[in-house]
Write a protein that holds these residues in place. Structure first.
Motif, mmCIF file in Angstrom:
data_model
loop_
_atom_site.group_PDB
_atom_site.id
_atom_site.type_symbol
_atom_site.label_atom_id
_atom_site.label_comp_id
_atom_site.label_asym_id
_atom_site.label_seq_id
_atom_site.Cartn_x
_atom_site.Cartn_y
_atom_site.Cartn_z
ATOM 1 N N GLY A 177 -13.932 -26.824 -10.074
ATOM 2 C CA GLY A 177 -13.595 -24.674 -10.797
ATOM 3 C C GLY A 177 -12.966 -23.654 -9.158
ATOM 4 N N PRO A 178 -12.368 -22.830 -9.518
ATOM 5 C CA PRO A 178 -12.034 -22.119 -7.661
ATOM 6 C C PRO A 178 -12.900 -21.537 -7.122
ATOM 7 C CG PRO A 178 -11.367 -20.301 -10.042
ATOM 8 C CD PRO A 178 -12.130 -22.320 -10.136
ATOM 9 N N PHE A 179 -14.443 -21.226 -7.152
ATOM 10 C CA PHE A 179 -15.342 -20.566 -6.957
ATOM 11 C C PHE A 179 -15.045 -22.191 -5.589
ATOM 12 C CE2 PHE A 179 -15.214 -18.656 -10.700
ATOM 13 C CZ PHE A 179 -15.295 -17.386 -10.255
ATOM 14 N N ILE A 180 -16.868 -21.138 -4.025
ATOM 15 C CA ILE A 180 -16.568 -21.539 -3.308
ATOM 16 C C ILE A 180 -17.532 -23.295 -3.950
ATOM 17 C CG2 ILE A 180 -17.999 -21.848 -1.087
ATOM 18 C CD1 ILE A 180 -16.860 -18.302 -0.952
ATOM 19 N N LEU A 181 -17.977 -23.149 -4.476
ATOM 20 C CA LEU A 181 -19.163 -24.251 -4.706
ATOM 21 C C LEU A 181 -18.815 -24.545 -6.392
ATOM 22 C CD1 LEU A 181 -22.371 -23.206 -3.635
ATOM 23 C CD2 LEU A 181 -21.161 -24.233 -2.965
ATOM 24 N N GLY A 182 -17.172 -24.475 -6.131
ATOM 25 C CA GLY A 182 -16.622 -24.919 -7.782
ATOM 26 C C GLY A 182 -17.336 -23.621 -8.596
ATOM 27 N N LYS A 183 -18.660 -23.190 -9.148
ATOM 28 C CA LYS A 183 -19.048 -22.539 -10.242
ATOM 29 C C LYS A 183 -19.487 -20.864 -9.445
ATOM 30 C CE LYS A 183 -20.539 -26.087 -13.078
ATOM 31 N NZ LYS A 183 -21.002 -26.425 -14.222
ATOM 32 N N LYS B 145 -6.520 -19.294 -4.529
ATOM 33 C CA LYS B 145 -6.779 -19.332 -6.047
ATOM 34 C C LYS B 145 -8.307 -17.948 -6.305
ATOM 35 C CE LYS B 145 -4.223 -23.334 -7.496
ATOM 36 N NZ LYS B 145 -4.324 -24.379 -7.861
ATOM 37 N N TRP B 146 -9.030 -18.743 -5.137
ATOM 38 C CA TRP B 146 -10.264 -17.983 -5.036
ATOM 39 C C TRP B 146 -10.291 -16.805 -5.155
ATOM 40 C CZ3 TRP B 146 -13.011 -14.445 -1.903
ATOM 41 C CH2 TRP B 146 -14.675 -14.322 -2.020
ATOM 42 N N ILE B 147 -9.226 -15.847 -4.092
ATOM 43 C CA ILE B 147 -9.245 -14.043 -4.596
ATOM 44 C C ILE B 147 -9.012 -14.062 -6.031
ATOM 45 C CG2 ILE B 147 -7.829 -12.319 -3.468
ATOM 46 C CD1 ILE B 147 -7.970 -13.527 -1.077
ATOM 47 N N GLU B 148 -7.991 -14.352 -6.321
ATOM 48 C CA GLU B 148 -7.072 -14.318 -7.431
ATOM 49 C C GLU B 148 -8.659 -14.137 -9.386
ATOM 50 O OE1 GLU B 148 -4.047 -16.288 -10.898
ATOM 51 O OE2 GLU B 148 -4.424 -16.978 -8.598
ATOM 52 N N ALA B 149 -9.172 -16.089 -8.589
ATOM 53 C CA ALA B 149 -10.151 -15.922 -9.478
ATOM 54 C C ALA B 149 -11.677 -14.569 -9.338
ATOM 55 C CB ALA B 149 -11.001 -17.302 -9.165
#
Length: 238
Positions: free
Chosen positions: A165-171, A206-210
């Motif tokens: 996933g797009p977050f730092i630890l995936g989720k 992508k993280w900021i978008e998520a």
């Protein structure tokens, strides 16, 4: 965009003391402090609407807050079960332990270790962020020199679980919560100096978008609660 008049009335030295330690759980916070924002995101994510949130003036703190609630005098602080706890990262852990699901802490051992390292690294991140903010008439090249190490560190961390996933630890986890207020402010502040924190960092982009799909966060953004306070927030929350 909210205006100064739309922000919550700040409790100051002239404000009456609430009925303390009466069983009510309270968050004492400053509306645009990045540290307070972390805790507000966590409360939102947990759906803890019943927690009373009291906005504290940092320029003119209520006497009762320092004398009776939290002698350290900082925000955020949480009054719960007859005790008061502070420090935003400690509060994220406490809230996750005390207030049920959804959980913000990863369960996998490797992610627990990664989370611990990244939460510890946040102080390094904030230190560099503040240093960059203090550079007057800084060029993009100078900002890159100061900021590249911390944003590249996050970019590399985002690669580790990108397949999940797009977050730092995936989720989504408390690690995302811990960093997003500071990255939000960096994106706003340094864009004025023609420095794009996402340039060359696709995972961060992508993280900021998520993160902008997470209601618990978007309801706390500066543009939502009053971006007119951004510089006051930067100075007062240090």
């Amino acid at each position: 965009m909210a205006t100064r008049q739309d922000l919550p009335y700040l409790l100051d030295s002239k404000s009456e003391c609430p009925p303390l330690f009466n069983g009510t759980t309270r968050l004492y916070y400053f509306p645009v402090s990045p540290y307070s924002q972390c805790v507000k995101i966590a409360l939102n994510y947990k759906g803890l609407d019943e927690i009373e949130c009291l906005p504290i003036s940092l320029k003119d703190k209520p006497t009762w807050y320092v004398e009776k609630v939290y002698p350290v005098g900082k925000v955020p602080a949480l009054e719960h079960n007859g005790k008061v706890k502070g420090e935003s990262l400690d509060l994220l852990v406490y809230i996750d332990q005390e207030f049920g699901r959804p959980k913000m802490t990863p369960t996998e051992e490797d992610k627990k270790e990664a989370a611990a390292k990244l939460l510890k690294y946040r102080s390094t991140f904030v230190e560099a962020w503040l240093k960059a903010l203090g550079l007057h008439d800084a060029t993009p090249a100078l900002l890159e020199e100061v900021l590249a190490p911390i944003f590249n560190h996050l970019e590399n961390a985002l690669r580790n679980y990108a397949n999940e996933g797009p977050f730092i630890l995936g989720k989504f986890s408390m690690v995302d919560i811990a960093y997003v207020p500071f990255i939000e402010r960096a994106e706003i502040s340094f864009s004025n100096a023609n420095y794009d924190i996402m340039a060359g960092r696709p995972k961060l982009a992508k993280w900021i978008e998520a993160m902008n799909t997470i209601d618990a966060y978007t309801s706390t953004k500066l543009e939502t609660i009053g971006a007119v306070y951004i510089w006051e927030a930067i100075v007062e929350s240090r």
